[in-house]
Design a protein around this motif. Structure first.
Motif, PDB file in Angstrom:
ATOM      1  N   THR A  44       0.817  -1.219   0.000  1.00 48.64           N
ATOM      2  CA  THR A  44       0.000   0.000   0.000  1.00 48.64           C
ATOM      3  C   THR A  44       0.848   1.265   0.000  1.00 48.64           C
ATOM      4  O   THR A  44       0.307   2.366  -0.104  1.00 48.64           O
ATOM      5  CB  THR A  44      -0.928   0.027   1.228  1.00 48.64           C
ATOM      6  N   PHE A  45       2.171   1.128   0.106  1.00 45.63           N
ATOM      7  CA  PHE A  45       3.048   2.298   0.135  1.00 45.63           C
ATOM      8  C   PHE A  45       3.689   2.518  -1.235  1.00 45.63           C
ATOM      9  O   PHE A  45       4.128   1.549  -1.874  1.00 45.63           O
ATOM     10  CB  PHE A  45       4.150   2.126   1.182  1.00 45.63           C
ATOM     11  N   PRO A  74       6.458   6.349   4.457  1.00 45.18           N
ATOM     12  CA  PRO A  74       6.099   7.754   4.221  1.00 45.18           C
ATOM     13  C   PRO A  74       6.008   8.617   5.471  1.00 45.18           C
ATOM     14  O   PRO A  74       6.326   9.796   5.418  1.00 45.18           O
ATOM     15  CB  PRO A  74       4.741   7.644   3.522  1.00 45.18           C
ATOM     16  N   SER A  75       5.542   8.060   6.603  1.00 49.98           N
ATOM     17  CA  SER A  75       5.407   8.893   7.798  1.00 49.98           C
ATOM     18  C   SER A  75       6.062   8.293   9.026  1.00 49.98           C
ATOM     19  O   SER A  75       5.991   8.862  10.107  1.00 49.98           O
ATOM     20  CB  SER A  75       3.917   9.132   8.105  1.00 49.98           C
ATOM     21  N   ASN A  76       6.710   7.171   8.885  1.00 48.89           N
ATOM     22  CA  ASN A  76       7.284   6.486  10.042  1.00 48.89           C
ATOM     23  C   ASN A  76       8.626   5.853   9.699  1.00 48.89           C
ATOM     24  O   ASN A  76       8.935   5.589   8.537  1.00 48.89           O
ATOM     25  CB  ASN A  76       6.342   5.373  10.540  1.00 48.89           C
ATOM     26  N   ILE A  77       9.391   5.601  10.754  1.00 47.65           N
ATOM     27  CA  ILE A  77      10.619   4.811  10.649  1.00 47.65           C
ATOM     28  C   ILE A  77      10.501   3.676  11.648  1.00 47.65           C
ATOM     29  O   ILE A  77      10.313   3.913  12.854  1.00 47.65           O
ATOM     30  CB  ILE A  77      11.871   5.646  10.942  1.00 47.65           C
ATOM     31  N   LEU A  78      10.562   2.448  11.176  1.00 47.59           N
ATOM     32  CA  LEU A  78      10.485   1.278  12.043  1.00 47.59           C
ATOM     33  C   LEU A  78      11.890   0.691  12.206  1.00 47.59           C
ATOM     34  O   LEU A  78      12.696   0.734  11.277  1.00 47.59           O
ATOM     35  CB  LEU A  78       9.550   0.224  11.445  1.00 47.59           C
ATOM     36  N   HIS A  79      12.154   0.138  13.375  1.00 41.29           N
ATOM     37  CA  HIS A  79      13.511  -0.363  13.660  1.00 41.29           C
ATOM     38  C   HIS A  79      13.415  -1.683  14.422  1.00 41.29           C
ATOM     39  O   HIS A  79      12.559  -1.853  15.290  1.00 41.29           O
ATOM     40  CB  HIS A  79      14.289   0.659  14.484  1.00 41.29           C
ATOM     41  N   ALA A  80      14.281  -2.614  14.074  1.00 43.32           N
ATOM     42  CA  ALA A  80      14.356  -3.893  14.774  1.00 43.32           C
ATOM     43  C   ALA A  80      15.811  -4.337  14.825  1.00 43.32           C
ATOM     44  O   ALA A  80      16.570  -4.116  13.872  1.00 43.32           O
ATOM     45  CB  ALA A  80      13.506  -4.942  14.068  1.00 43.32           C
ATOM     46  N   LEU A 147      13.748  11.041   5.516  1.00 42.97           N
ATOM     47  CA  LEU A 147      12.311  11.110   5.713  1.00 42.97           C
ATOM     48  C   LEU A 147      11.873  12.550   5.940  1.00 42.97           C
ATOM     49  O   LEU A 147      10.828  12.987   5.430  1.00 42.97           O
ATOM     50  CB  LEU A 147      11.896  10.241   6.898  1.00 42.97           C
ATOM     51  N   PHE A 148      12.668  13.316   6.660  1.00 43.65           N
ATOM     52  CA  PHE A 148      12.358  14.739   6.873  1.00 43.65           C
ATOM     53  C   PHE A 148      12.265  15.459   5.532  1.00 43.65           C
ATOM     54  O   PHE A 148      11.370  16.277   5.312  1.00 43.65           O
ATOM     55  CB  PHE A 148      13.447  15.378   7.744  1.00 43.65           C
ATOM     56  N   ALA A 199       7.420   7.590  21.900  1.00 41.44           N
ATOM     57  CA  ALA A 199       7.371   6.292  21.221  1.00 41.44           C
ATOM     58  C   ALA A 199       6.144   6.152  20.320  1.00 41.44           C
ATOM     59  O   ALA A 199       6.223   5.563  19.246  1.00 41.44           O
ATOM     60  CB  ALA A 199       7.392   5.165  22.256  1.00 41.44           C
ATOM     61  N   ARG A 200       4.994   6.699  20.717  1.00 40.20           N
ATOM     62  CA  ARG A 200       3.767   6.522  19.948  1.00 40.20           C
ATOM     63  C   ARG A 200       3.580   7.596  18.888  1.00 40.20           C
ATOM     64  O   ARG A 200       2.568   7.620  18.194  1.00 40.20           O
ATOM     65  CB  ARG A 200       2.559   6.523  20.885  1.00 40.20           C
ATOM     66  N   MET A 201       4.523   8.483  18.755  1.00 41.70           N
ATOM     67  CA  MET A 201       4.408   9.594  17.811  1.00 41.70           C
ATOM     68  C   MET A 201       5.118   9.239  16.509  1.00 41.70           C
ATOM     69  O   MET A 201       6.253   8.764  16.518  1.00 41.70           O
ATOM     70  CB  MET A 201       5.040  10.851  18.418  1.00 41.70           C
ATOM     71  N   SER A 202       4.450   9.457  15.381  1.00 45.05           N
ATOM     72  CA  SER A 202       5.096   9.179  14.099  1.00 45.05           C
ATOM     73  C   SER A 202       6.189  10.203  13.832  1.00 45.05           C
ATOM     74  O   SER A 202       6.175  11.310  14.381  1.00 45.05           O
ATOM     75  CB  SER A 202       4.067   9.224  12.963  1.00 45.05           C
ATOM     76  N   GLU A 203       7.141   9.818  12.986  1.00 41.16           N
ATOM     77  CA  GLU A 203       8.203  10.757  12.643  1.00 41.16           C
ATOM     78  C   GLU A 203       7.644  12.012  11.975  1.00 41.16           C
ATOM     79  O   GLU A 203       8.121  13.119  12.204  1.00 41.16           O
ATOM     80  CB  GLU A 203       9.244  10.090  11.727  1.00 41.16           C
ATOM     81  N   ARG A 204       6.608  11.838  11.154  1.00 38.01           N
ATOM     82  CA  ARG A 204       6.023  13.003  10.478  1.00 38.01           C
ATOM     83  C   ARG A 204       5.474  14.005  11.494  1.00 38.01           C
ATOM     84  O   ARG A 204       5.726  15.212  11.395  1.00 38.01           O
ATOM     85  CB  ARG A 204       4.920  12.554   9.520  1.00 38.01           C
ATOM     86  N   ALA A 205       4.712  13.515  12.479  1.00 35.25           N
ATOM     87  CA  ALA A 205       4.189  14.413  13.511  1.00 35.25           C
ATOM     88  C   ALA A 205       5.323  15.040  14.312  1.00 35.25           C
ATOM     89  O   ALA A 205       5.270  16.212  14.682  1.00 35.25           O
ATOM     90  CB  ALA A 205       3.250  13.650  14.441  1.00 35.25           C
TER      91      ALA A 205
END
Length: 319
Positions: A44-45, A74-80, A147-148, A199-205
């Protein structure tokens, strides 16, 4: 730097950064098979908004390789991050963590007004080979900065509206210079403040909040007080006349809002943030933000009903 050939344009991009690990062709093939599990969750991205970075570190632990995967969306960065004696196994375990994170993220996005399901298209996969060394972001800070940059146009629009209300007498050329400065200041601070993001805030926000804080700090330095709410200046990016007319009509319908209410309107209705993320950006309780959004929505409905009645009356009189 990230230029791709046309044949690779509809592939998800990825790169490998190694430390004391030899990225030989056989390992790259195993890694490519491991990350294929992510593809079903990424359809979907838009492909050009997705990037996966794999960092393999053989120094951190004796006889173990740490695999750190960073997935930019598009609005987040996930890390593992996982460690194993075998590099590919470490990546496979980290991919399992990313899959769970992706499922949770998509469930949240489905409840947001900005989320739109994409039209059915040909399945997109990761490119067969990673980007050449040095061709993709190689640190977490570089991934965050990339992303910024994807959000820069929206951030400039947001800063322009905030500045237009706080300092309405500024000449247009000064406004644009200040907007560029504010967004640039937020970008420069981003690497140092990455650990401060809730933690619950998206990178875009988070990016929007950094721009907001930069403006507030600048107003404090120059001793400027927020002005009474006024219609924000039109953005150069909003050149389409129909969009300008719509924005003008909405501004007229919402005349008399406080600066705080106008900002909530901008973030929710213009920028597409969910109420909870609007609350995070402006630093207000979510319940208060939801009440404000409900009031704004009712005003918009009233304005639309009035416009429809006016148009119907004009049509009836042959105007």
């Amino acid at each position: 730097m990230d230029a791709m050939t046309p044949a690779a344009a509809e592939s998800f991009r990825w790169n490998i950064v190694t430390k004391e690990v030899h990225g030989h062709p056989q390992l790259r093939q195993r890694l490519r098979r491991a990350i294929a599990r992510l593809e079903r969750h990424l359809q979907t991205f838009p492909p050009d908004t997705v990037h996966l970075q794999i960092r393999l570190d053989g120094e951190a632990q004796p006889n173990r390789i740490t695999a750190a995967l960073t997935l930019r969306l598009p609005s987040n960065i996930l890390h593992a991050e996982k460690a194993h004696a075998d590099a590919a196994r470490a990546v496979e375990e980290a991919v399992s963590v990313l899959v769970r994170q992706l499922e949770a993220l998509k469930e949240r996005l489905r409840r947001e007004p900005a989320w739109k399901r994409k039209a059915r298209r040909e399945r997109v996969a990761f490119a067969a080979e990673p980007l050449p060394a040095g061709a993709g972001p190689e640190t977490a800070g570089e991934v965050a900065r990339s992303l910024f940059e994807m959000h820069r146009a929206g951030l400039a629009r947001y800063a322009r509206r905030l500045l237009g209300r706080a300092a309405p007498s500024l000449p247009a050329e000064r406004v644009e210079a200040e907007v560029a400065s504010l967004v640039g200041e937020a970008a420069d601070k981003l690497p140092a403040l990455m650990a401060d993001k809730p933690a619950r805030m998206s990178e875009r926000a988070w990016h929007y909040r950094l721009v907001r804080e930069a403006l507030q700090a600048r107003l404090r330095r120059i001793g400027a007080a927020p002005a009474a709410p006024s219609a924000p200046p039109a953005s150069p990016a909003e050149a389409d006349q129909a969009r300008q007319a719509l924005v003008a009509a909405l501004d007229q319908a919402l005349a008399g809002l406080s600066a705080a209410e106008r900002e909530i309107f901008d973030l929710h209705f213009h920028e597409g943030f969910a109420p909870e993320e609007v609350a995070m950006v402006v630093g207000k309780p979510p319940a208060e933000v939801r009440r404000t959004i409900g009031m704004l929505a009712e005003r918009l409905r009233d304005a639309l009903r009035h416009e429809e009645a006016t148009a119907a009356a004009a049509a009836g009189t042959g105007a």
